[in-house]
Design a protein around this motif. Sequence first.
Motif, PDB file in Angstrom:
ATOM      1  N   LEU A  47     -39.645  35.806 -24.877  1.00 33.36           N
ATOM      2  CA  LEU A  47     -38.429  35.674 -25.200  1.00 33.36           C
ATOM      3  C   LEU A  47     -37.417  36.756 -25.586  1.00 33.36           C
ATOM      4  O   LEU A  47     -36.243  37.017 -25.130  1.00 33.36           O
ATOM      5  N   ASP A  48     -37.984  37.441 -26.545  1.00 32.53           N
ATOM      6  CA  ASP A  48     -37.140  38.577 -27.124  1.00 32.53           C
ATOM      7  C   ASP A  48     -36.838  39.532 -26.205  1.00 32.53           C
ATOM      8  O   ASP A  48     -35.825  40.188 -25.893  1.00 32.53           O
ATOM      9  N   LEU A  49     -37.748  39.960 -25.439  1.00 31.14           N
ATOM     10  CA  LEU A  49     -37.821  40.834 -24.012  1.00 31.14           C
ATOM     11  C   LEU A  49     -36.820  40.439 -22.986  1.00 31.14           C
ATOM     12  O   LEU A  49     -35.894  41.388 -22.883  1.00 31.14           O
ATOM     13  N   VAL A  50     -36.558  39.065 -22.842  1.00 30.68           N
ATOM     14  CA  VAL A  50     -35.691  38.688 -22.029  1.00 30.68           C
ATOM     15  C   VAL A  50     -34.164  38.989 -22.548  1.00 30.68           C
ATOM     16  O   VAL A  50     -33.224  39.287 -22.129  1.00 30.68           O
ATOM     17  N   CYS A  51     -33.991  38.510 -23.920  1.00 30.41           N
ATOM     18  CA  CYS A  51     -32.916  38.595 -24.773  1.00 30.41           C
ATOM     19  C   CYS A  51     -32.254  39.946 -24.593  1.00 30.41           C
ATOM     20  O   CYS A  51     -31.146  40.337 -24.447  1.00 30.41           O
ATOM     21  N   ALA A 110     -29.529  34.362 -31.749  1.00 27.24           N
ATOM     22  CA  ALA A 110     -29.243  33.179 -31.366  1.00 27.24           C
ATOM     23  C   ALA A 110     -29.985  32.818 -30.135  1.00 27.24           C
ATOM     24  O   ALA A 110     -30.340  31.632 -29.958  1.00 27.24           O
ATOM     25  N   TYR A 111     -29.878  33.546 -28.913  1.00 29.92           N
ATOM     26  CA  TYR A 111     -30.469  33.089 -27.644  1.00 29.92           C
ATOM     27  C   TYR A 111     -31.989  32.770 -27.881  1.00 29.92           C
ATOM     28  O   TYR A 111     -32.373  31.776 -27.137  1.00 29.92           O
ATOM     29  N   ALA A 112     -32.856  33.441 -28.481  1.00 30.72           N
ATOM     30  CA  ALA A 112     -33.894  33.408 -28.961  1.00 30.72           C
ATOM     31  C   ALA A 112     -34.099  32.022 -29.474  1.00 30.72           C
ATOM     32  O   ALA A 112     -35.415  31.203 -29.218  1.00 30.72           O
ATOM     33  N   ALA A 113     -33.321  31.682 -30.258  1.00 32.38           N
ATOM     34  CA  ALA A 113     -33.422  30.316 -30.969  1.00 32.38           C
ATOM     35  C   ALA A 113     -32.942  28.932 -30.319  1.00 32.38           C
ATOM     36  O   ALA A 113     -33.617  27.798 -30.491  1.00 32.38           O
ATOM     37  N   ALA A 114     -32.325  29.411 -29.400  1.00 35.67           N
ATOM     38  CA  ALA A 114     -31.703  28.160 -28.497  1.00 35.67           C
ATOM     39  C   ALA A 114     -32.661  27.598 -27.686  1.00 35.67           C
ATOM     40  O   ALA A 114     -33.482  28.362 -27.318  1.00 35.67           O
ATOM     41  N   PRO A 115     -32.412  26.253 -27.264  1.00 35.17           N
ATOM     42  CA  PRO A 115     -33.298  25.564 -26.368  1.00 35.17           C
ATOM     43  C   PRO A 115     -33.263  26.186 -24.911  1.00 35.17           C
ATOM     44  O   PRO A 115     -32.146  26.858 -24.611  1.00 35.17           O
ATOM     45  N   ALA A 116     -34.208  26.454 -24.359  1.00 35.07           N
ATOM     46  CA  ALA A 116     -34.123  27.176 -22.777  1.00 35.07           C
ATOM     47  C   ALA A 116     -33.022  26.827 -22.072  1.00 35.07           C
ATOM     48  O   ALA A 116     -32.353  27.808 -21.448  1.00 35.07           O
ATOM     49  N   PRO A 117     -32.877  25.340 -21.654  1.00 39.04           N
ATOM     50  CA  PRO A 117     -31.668  25.166 -20.701  1.00 39.04           C
ATOM     51  C   PRO A 117     -30.361  25.882 -21.571  1.00 39.04           C
ATOM     52  O   PRO A 117     -29.356  26.374 -20.674  1.00 39.04           O
ATOM     53  N   ALA A 118     -30.090  25.377 -22.828  1.00 40.29           N
ATOM     54  CA  ALA A 118     -28.981  26.097 -23.457  1.00 40.29           C
ATOM     55  C   ALA A 118     -28.959  27.612 -23.187  1.00 40.29           C
ATOM     56  O   ALA A 118     -27.853  28.103 -22.877  1.00 40.29           O
ATOM     57  N   ALA A 119     -29.959  28.323 -23.403  1.00 36.29           N
ATOM     58  CA  ALA A 119     -30.060  29.743 -23.521  1.00 36.29           C
ATOM     59  C   ALA A 119     -29.575  30.145 -21.882  1.00 36.29           C
ATOM     60  O   ALA A 119     -28.909  31.105 -21.685  1.00 36.29           O
ATOM     61  N   ALA A 120     -30.151  29.344 -21.050  1.00 38.72           N
ATOM     62  CA  ALA A 120     -29.702  29.608 -19.660  1.00 38.72           C
ATOM     63  C   ALA A 120     -28.351  29.565 -19.441  1.00 38.72           C
ATOM     64  O   ALA A 120     -27.651  30.241 -18.608  1.00 38.72           O
ATOM     65  N   ALA A 172     -30.786  30.472 -37.407  1.00 37.07           N
ATOM     66  CA  ALA A 172     -30.132  31.165 -36.421  1.00 37.07           C
ATOM     67  C   ALA A 172     -28.779  30.681 -35.980  1.00 37.07           C
ATOM     68  O   ALA A 172     -27.800  31.627 -35.683  1.00 37.07           O
ATOM     69  N   GLY A 173     -28.632  29.197 -35.985  1.00 37.84           N
ATOM     70  CA  GLY A 173     -27.122  28.747 -35.622  1.00 37.84           C
ATOM     71  C   GLY A 173     -26.255  29.143 -36.733  1.00 37.84           C
ATOM     72  O   GLY A 173     -25.013  29.309 -36.253  1.00 37.84           O
ATOM     73  N   PHE A 174     -26.846  29.248 -37.992  1.00 38.74           N
ATOM     74  CA  PHE A 174     -25.779  29.308 -39.075  1.00 38.74           C
ATOM     75  C   PHE A 174     -24.931  30.752 -38.672  1.00 38.74           C
ATOM     76  O   PHE A 174     -24.002  31.010 -38.982  1.00 38.74           O
ATOM     77  N   GLN A 175     -26.006  31.789 -38.518  1.00 37.72           N
ATOM     78  CA  GLN A 175     -25.623  33.209 -38.184  1.00 37.72           C
ATOM     79  C   GLN A 175     -24.656  33.312 -37.053  1.00 37.72           C
ATOM     80  O   GLN A 175     -23.530  33.787 -36.857  1.00 37.72           O
ATOM     81  N   TYR A 176     -25.141  32.515 -35.860  1.00 37.10           N
ATOM     82  CA  TYR A 176     -24.262  32.583 -34.745  1.00 37.10           C
ATOM     83  C   TYR A 176     -22.897  31.907 -34.887  1.00 37.10           C
ATOM     84  O   TYR A 176     -21.760  32.469 -34.371  1.00 37.10           O
TER      85      TYR A 176
END
Lengths: 123, 507
Positions: B301-305, B233-243, B157-161
Motif C-alpha cells: 500500500l505504501d508502495l502504491v501511495c 491519508a491514502y494508506a489509512a483510507a478504505p480501498a474503494p475510498a482511496a481509489a 490519520a484522518g485528523f491529520q488529513y
Amino acid sequence: METLVASGIGILTAAGVYLLMRRRTFPVVIGLSLLSYAVNLFLFATGRLVVDRPPIVGASAAPVDPLPQALVLTAIVISFGMTALIVVLSLRGFLESGSDRVDMSSPEDDAAGVDPSFAEERR
Amino acid sequence: MNQWLIAPAVLPALTASVLVLALRHSLAAQRTVSLGATALLVAIAAGLFWVARAGEPMPYLLGDWPAPFGIVLVVDRLSTTMLLLAAVLALFVLVYAVNGWDARGRHFHALFHFQLLGINGAFLTGDIFNLFVFFEVMLIASYGLMLHGGGARRLKAGFQYVTVNLIGSVVFLFAVGLIYAVTGTLNMADLAVKVPQVQAGDRALLSAGAALLLGVFVLKASLVPLHWWLPIAYAAAPAPAAALFAILTKVGAYSIIRVFGLVLGGEDGGISTLAGSLLVPAAIVTLAVGALGTLASRNLLDLVCFAVVASMGTLLIPLGLFRSDALGGGLYYLLHSTVIAAALFLLVDLVAERRGRLGDALRPGPMRQQPLLAGLFLVAAVALVGMPPLSGFVGKLLILESSRAAGQGAAVWGAILVSSLVLLAAFARSGSLLFWKSPPSERAPAQGAGAVPVLCLAGLLALTVLLSVFAGPVMAELGAVAEQAGDREGYVRAVLGSVSGARSGAS
C-alpha cells in the motif's frame, strides 16, 4: 482603524499558526479556529474599511460592497461545520487510541512510562 | 439555456439526499439507487462530452443572473473530459465497494455521492469562490469516506488529513480575498479580462494572492514540499475510498490548468510564468521523492501511495509548462494515472484479502488465486512504471517530447527516465517478493468474495489497455481539448458575451 484591523488579523494568524505547530489535538483545533477568525476578518476588510455605510443601494449615498459580507457569511458557516467535525474527530481519536497526540504514535508509546512529548511540555 | 449542463452537480446532490433521508435503513435499496445514479451520471457525462465537442464553452447562469454578477457554471471540453473520467472511475469503484466495503460503516453511499457532487462541481464552476465551496463539499465528503469503517489508526490519520486540508481552506480564502480586493471580481472569465488591466502598484498583491492559490492547488495535488499528507491519508483510507481519491489529486491539477493557464495567464503571462517557474522544479523533486519512497516501502500500500506521488510529479511537469501542445500530453497522462492509481489501490485490497494475516506486507507468504493476481499486478505495474506497450509509456513519451523544447528539458528528461528505472526496480522487487517467492498454498485464507471485485480491477486495467490501443484518436481528441483550454478569448466571449465586448470597447 487600518492599523488596528491589520494588526488584529496579524496577531490572530500568528497565534493560530503557533498553536498549529503543537503536538496535541486540542491546541491544533484552537489554532484552526483562530486562523478561520483571522481569515473572516481579512475577507471583511477586502471590501475596504468604512464606517456608517450600509451595503444597501439607496440607504446611503455611497453604499459599501456587499459581496465580501456574503463571502464572510459563507466562510463562517463552512468553518463552523469544519470545527465541529474536527472536534468530534479528535475526541473519537482520543477515546479509541488513548492518546491525543497529533502524530501517528501508538498508544504503547504513551503507556510505556512517561510520554516524551508530555515530559517535554511539562518542563 | 441547456438545463442538462447542471445535471452532473444536481444528480449526485439529489441522490445523496434521498440516500441519507429516505433509504438509510435498507442497504439493498441504497445499493440499487446508488449504482443506478452513478450509471446515469456516466451517461450524462458522456452526453455532455459529446455536446461540448461541437464548439464553444457553454455557460450556465445560476438563477439567470447576468454573467459577472451571478455565479456561472462553464461546460467546455476540458471540464467534460474530467467529468467523464470522474464518472467512469466512480462507477468502477462503486461496483467494487458494493461487494462488502459499503457494509462496514454507515452512509457510505450518501458520502460517495456528496463526494461526486464536490468533484463535479469543481470541474464545472466558473467562479473562484464557488470553486472554494465545491472544494469544501468534496473534502467534507472525503473526510467521511476516509473514516468509513473506523479504527484508531484511521482516526489519527484522518485528523491529520482534515487538519492539513482545513489549513489549505484558510489559505484558499486568503488568496480569494486578495484577488477580490485587487480586481473586484471572482468570475473566472471576468478575472481573465481584469487581470491584465490591474495597475502596476497592485501587481504585487495580485501575485501574492496567486502564489497562495497555487500553494492550495499544489497541496491538493500533493507536490513537494506539500506531499507528505498523501501517503499517510491514502494508506489509512478504505480501498474503494482511496481509489476514488485518485481523482481528488487531479482536481488540484485541473484547477492549476484552469486558473493559472486560462484565468490568471493574462496578456503578459506574468503570473503563469511565476507559477511555471515554481511548478516545474517542484514537480521534478516530487518525482524523485515519490520514486525513492517506493524503494523504501515495506508494504504494497505504501508502495502504491508513493507511486501516486511520483505520478503527480510527472503530471505536473507538462502542466507547469503552460503550453497547449504540452497540455495535450499532460491530459493523456492524467487519464492514465487516475485509472491506474485506482486500479492499484483495488489490487492492494484484493491481495491483502487473499493473504489473510500477512496482509499487504512485502514478505513471501501463501495467497489464494495467486496466478490471477500476479497477472493483474504485472499489467498494472507495467502501465504505472511506463514500460511499453501500455499507456504509461505513451504518456511519458508525450511528456518527454513536449518538454524537449523547454528550458528545463535536460532536467525533465533525466528525472523522468531515472525515476522510471527506480519505479521499475521497486515494482519488480515487490512483485517477486509477493508473487514469485511465495508458492500458492492451501493454507491461504479460504473465505472469499465473488468474482466481481476482480472483474472491476480487470475492467480498470482494460481501460488502460484501451487508452494504449487507441492512443492516436484519444490524443487527437485531447489535443483539441488542450487547444480550447488555452483559448482565453473564446472562453471570455462565451461566458461574458456582449458585456465584455462593450467593456473592452470602452477601455
